[in-house]
Design a protein around this motif. Structure first.
Motif, short mmCIF file in Angstrom:
data_model
loop_
_atom_site.label_atom_id
_atom_site.label_comp_id
_atom_site.label_asym_id
_atom_site.label_seq_id
_atom_site.Cartn_x
_atom_site.Cartn_y
_atom_site.Cartn_z
N HIS A 166 0.82 -1.22 0.00
CA HIS A 166 0.00 0.00 0.00
C HIS A 166 0.85 1.26 0.00
CE1 HIS A 166 -3.56 -2.41 0.14
NE2 HIS A 166 -2.92 -3.17 1.01
N CYS A 176 -7.57 1.38 -4.82
CA CYS A 176 -7.17 0.19 -4.09
C CYS A 176 -8.25 -0.11 -3.05
CB CYS A 176 -5.83 0.45 -3.41
SG CYS A 176 -5.23 -0.92 -2.39
N CYS A 178 -7.98 -0.56 -0.12
CA CYS A 178 -7.67 0.11 1.15
C CYS A 178 -8.24 1.52 1.20
CB CYS A 178 -6.16 0.14 1.39
SG CYS A 178 -5.27 1.40 0.47
N CYS A 183 -1.80 2.28 -5.21
CA CYS A 183 -0.94 1.47 -4.34
C CYS A 183 -0.17 0.45 -5.19
CB CYS A 183 -1.78 0.71 -3.31
SG CYS A 183 -2.63 1.78 -2.14
ZN LIG Z 1 -3.87 0.25 -0.94
#
Ligand SMILES: [Zn+2]
Length: 324
Positions: A166, A176, A178, A183
């Motif tokens: 990340h 992403c 996240c 990332c």
């Molecule tokens: Zn990420």
């Protein structure tokens, strides 16, 4: 730990998203009696039983082993021996894996994240032997890193250090899971390589060879792309090149941050040959000549496909050494 009697055996257990690999580690990190079983996902109880059965098969009635090292894919709290959460294993709640395995097997168990384990394995027996400052980057389905500073794993405040998957390498890149964009993991992981190739095939932009592979309905994987690239396929070679570029961006960032003696590149995408390492070195030559002139800076993992099991055994050795 001497490894002269069955009771002194050191076992390594590598718990991945698709398979659990286990084996006995010799004093030089070589693995024997390898066993592999599918990972029962979403079910910690069954996983504990599977691992206990593997331990039983490996020790063959002996009183040992002296210790069991476990590397698990997920967020691991080493102090408490818990897997906090693991998307890969489908665990949403903390699992006291170390305590449960110790109770079930009657042996000392030591637990760490699988990539940290890989870093310890390479540090003890592999490409980073006896070096104090090392970054081990694992490129497989996902991407992670284990960071050694002064010969010890650096874990960070919450145990999540080394989440280089990340690290942002393209500020306006694709989203992403996240929540961030660009990332490394959405650009250069095995999953990303497979997805990029599949999208290219769907759009008619890939090579006839990969299109033919996809025609029978199987999903294209990074392994397919690397195999095609080895055979000279132009599209696949380009994709490997681009993957190397993104990884090189991350490697330069890591070198600037940690000034390691060595960056070791391992994980599933490096097991099929030296294509990926060569692509990263190429890109480093263009981006960071100062870095690329030192061939020791970026090296492939030496333990190869055994990194997981040997690394897990190294987790146990490292913990025993720290206790002593
Ligand atoms: Zn990420």
């Amino acid at each position: 730990v001497s490894l002269t009697s069955p009771a002194d055996l050191l076992l390594g257990i590598d718990i991945g998203a698709t398979k659990i690999a286990a084996g006995i580690a010799a004093g030089d990190g070589r693995i024997r009696d390898r066993l592999v079983v599918p990972t029962p996902r979403h079910d910690p109880d069954r996983l504990v039983e599977e691992v206990a059965a593997l331990v039983e098969r490996l020790r063959r009635g002996a009183a040992g082993p002296a210790a069991i090292g476990v590397g698990a894919c997920g967020r691991v709290k080493t102090a408490s021996g818990e897997v906090n959460t693991s998307l890969a294993l489908g665990w949403r709640h903390p699992v006291a894996l170390r305590a449960r395995l110790a109770a079930r097997t009657g042996c000392p168990v030591f637990l760490d994240n699988d990539v940290n384990a890989g870093a310890l394995g390479e540090h003890r027996w592999g490409a980073a032997r006896d070096l104090a400052d090392v970054v081990y980057v694992s490129v497989g389905t996902g991407i992670g890193a284990g960071i050694l500073i002064g010969g010890r794993l650096y874990r960070g405040a919450g145990g999540a250090a080394g989440e280089v998957g990340h690290m942002v390498v393209d500020a306006d890149g694709p989203p992403c899971p996240c929540g961030n964009r660009g990332c490394l993991e959405v650009l250069a992981s095995g999953q990303a390589v497979g997805a990029t190739a599949s999208a290219a095939i769907a759009g008619g932009a890939a090579s006839p060879a990969l299109e033919a592979l996809a025609r029978d309905g199987t999903a294209i994987t990074a392994r397919d792309v690397f195999a095609a690239a080895s055979g000279g396929d132009a599209y696949a070679r380009g994709l490997v090149q681009r993957t190397g570029e993104w990884l090189a961006v991350a490697v330069v960032n890591l070198v600037n941050l940690f000034d390691p003696q060595r960056v070791v590149l391992g994980g599933g995408l490096t097991h099929t040959g030296d294509l990926l390492v060569a692509a990263v070195r190429d890109a480093l030559g263009r981006r960071a000549g100062w870095l690329a002139t030192d061939p020791k800076v970026l090296v492939p993992a030496a333990l190869g496909p055994d990194t997981g099991v040997a690394g897990a055994a190294a987790v146990a050795l490292d913990a025993l050494r720290t206790q002593a």
